[in-house]
Design a protein around this motif. Structure first.
Motif, PDB file in Angstrom:
ATOM      1  N   GLU A   4      33.992  43.845  17.399  1.00 52.51           N
ATOM      2  CA  GLU A   4      33.402  43.685  16.067  1.00 52.51           C
ATOM      3  C   GLU A   4      34.415  43.320  14.990  1.00 52.51           C
ATOM      4  O   GLU A   4      34.054  43.172  13.831  1.00 52.51           O
ATOM      5  N   GLU A  31      15.952  46.098  16.703  1.00 54.46           N
ATOM      6  CA  GLU A  31      16.974  46.409  17.709  1.00 54.46           C
ATOM      7  C   GLU A  31      17.560  45.160  18.354  1.00 54.46           C
ATOM      8  O   GLU A  31      18.429  45.263  19.226  1.00 54.46           O
ATOM      9  N   ALA A  33      19.505  41.425  18.621  1.00 53.75           N
ATOM     10  CA  ALA A  33      20.565  40.576  18.084  1.00 53.75           C
ATOM     11  C   ALA A  33      20.331  39.148  18.549  1.00 53.75           C
ATOM     12  O   ALA A  33      19.785  38.906  19.631  1.00 53.75           O
ATOM     13  N   THR A  35      21.781  35.977  20.181  1.00 54.13           N
ATOM     14  CA  THR A  35      22.929  35.613  21.012  1.00 54.13           C
ATOM     15  C   THR A  35      23.133  34.109  20.943  1.00 54.13           C
ATOM     16  O   THR A  35      22.170  33.336  20.934  1.00 54.13           O
ATOM     17  N   VAL A  55      20.766  44.763  20.936  1.00 56.14           N
ATOM     18  CA  VAL A  55      22.178  44.833  20.543  1.00 56.14           C
ATOM     19  C   VAL A  55      22.989  45.621  21.565  1.00 56.14           C
ATOM     20  O   VAL A  55      24.131  45.268  21.877  1.00 56.14           O
ATOM     21  N   ALA A  58      24.872  43.872  24.568  1.00 59.27           N
ATOM     22  CA  ALA A  58      26.035  42.997  24.416  1.00 59.27           C
ATOM     23  C   ALA A  58      27.173  43.503  25.289  1.00 59.27           C
ATOM     24  O   ALA A  58      27.422  44.708  25.379  1.00 59.27           O
ATOM     25  N   LEU A  64      30.578  40.643  18.369  1.00 62.40           N
ATOM     26  CA  LEU A  64      29.407  41.014  17.584  1.00 62.40           C
ATOM     27  C   LEU A  64      29.715  40.855  16.100  1.00 62.40           C
ATOM     28  O   LEU A  64      30.641  41.466  15.581  1.00 62.40           O
ATOM     29  N   ARG A  66      27.852  40.549  12.042  1.00 64.77           N
ATOM     30  CA  ARG A  66      26.651  40.965  11.317  1.00 64.77           C
ATOM     31  C   ARG A  66      26.512  40.135  10.051  1.00 64.77           C
ATOM     32  O   ARG A  66      27.460  39.984   9.279  1.00 64.77           O
ATOM     33  N   PRO A  71      22.311  41.077  13.381  1.00 67.88           N
ATOM     34  CA  PRO A  71      23.476  41.104  14.267  1.00 67.88           C
ATOM     35  C   PRO A  71      23.482  39.850  15.145  1.00 67.88           C
ATOM     36  O   PRO A  71      22.425  39.395  15.598  1.00 67.88           O
ATOM     37  N   VAL A  73      25.498  38.016  18.464  1.00 64.82           N
ATOM     38  CA  VAL A  73      26.417  38.177  19.587  1.00 64.82           C
ATOM     39  C   VAL A  73      26.860  36.798  20.065  1.00 64.82           C
ATOM     40  O   VAL A  73      26.028  35.962  20.435  1.00 64.82           O
TER      41      VAL A  73
END
Length: 205
Positions: A4, A31, A33, A35, A55, A58, A64, A66, A71, A73
């Motif tokens: 991150e 929940e 993300a 990709t 998320v 990942a 990752l 934000r 979010p 990935v």
């Protein structure tokens, strides 16, 4: 847990809003993300895949990022090729502006360049360019120098390669002009129609 503390891509505010709108239609949207990964090459450009995953799924080697409530990935195997890319919103679609290309990268060299222009070009080809494109089964050779115009021929896997002009324009030409700024035109005299084993075959029409 994904990495991150690294920034790989950027996303315009309009694209973030559009992606959040798409995600809102998914179950358990909060929940998920986005990709981003590179799946291959088409023509002279990378092809991409954008999907949603939880998320928590990942990988530890993924990156990752934000963007407000979104979010994102970046898959580990695509990080280097997506460095500096921007996801933007278009007319009802998303696009990716990527400064990277499938062309092999040619590193700057430290060889001393002296003598006539032809000798300088030959040194650049031998010490920087050919070692870089050898991994693609190719090589470049100096055909002639007339005034400040340089004539090159690509060989091996570069002959007939659909990415040859990218390699020439973004790799070979940049390396030569950086090392020898007095160079004028750089002309490819390769007969690409004769290629029998190109590293990347041009699409048949």
């Amino acid at each position: 847990m994904a990495i991150e503390d690294r920034s790989v891509i950027s996303i315009t505010p309009e694209a973030v809003e559009a992606i959040l709108g798409i995600r809102a239609q998914e179950p358990d949207a909060e929940e998920l993300a986005l990709t981003v990964s590179i799946t291959g090459v088409k023509g002279l450009l990378f092809t991409y895949e954008l999907t949603f995953i939880p998320v928590v799924d990942a990988a530890a080697t993924d990156v990752l990022q934000r963007f407000d409530d979104l979010p994102v990935v970046v898959r580990a195997d695509s990080v280097a090729r997506l460095e500096g890319a921007t996801i933007r919103a278009g007319e009802g679609t998303l696009g990716i502006d990527n400064p990277n290309s499938p062309s092999p990268k040619i590193a700057a060299g430290t060889a001393e360049l002296t003598g006539p222009l032809a000798d300088k070009i030959a040194t650049i080809l031998e010490t920087q360019i050919n070692p870089a494109i050898a991994g693609h089964g190719g090589f470049a050779e100096l055909v002639a120098v007339e005034g400040d115009t340089v004539y090159l021929r690509l060989g091996g896997g570069c002959v007939g390669c659909g990415l040859a002009q990218v390699t020439l324009g973004q790799g070979i030409e940049v390396a030569i002009r950086t090392a020898v700024p007095e160079v004028g035109a750089i002309i490819d005299v390769t007969d690409h129609a004769s290629g029998t084993n190109p590293y990347y075959e041009a699409a048949k029409k």
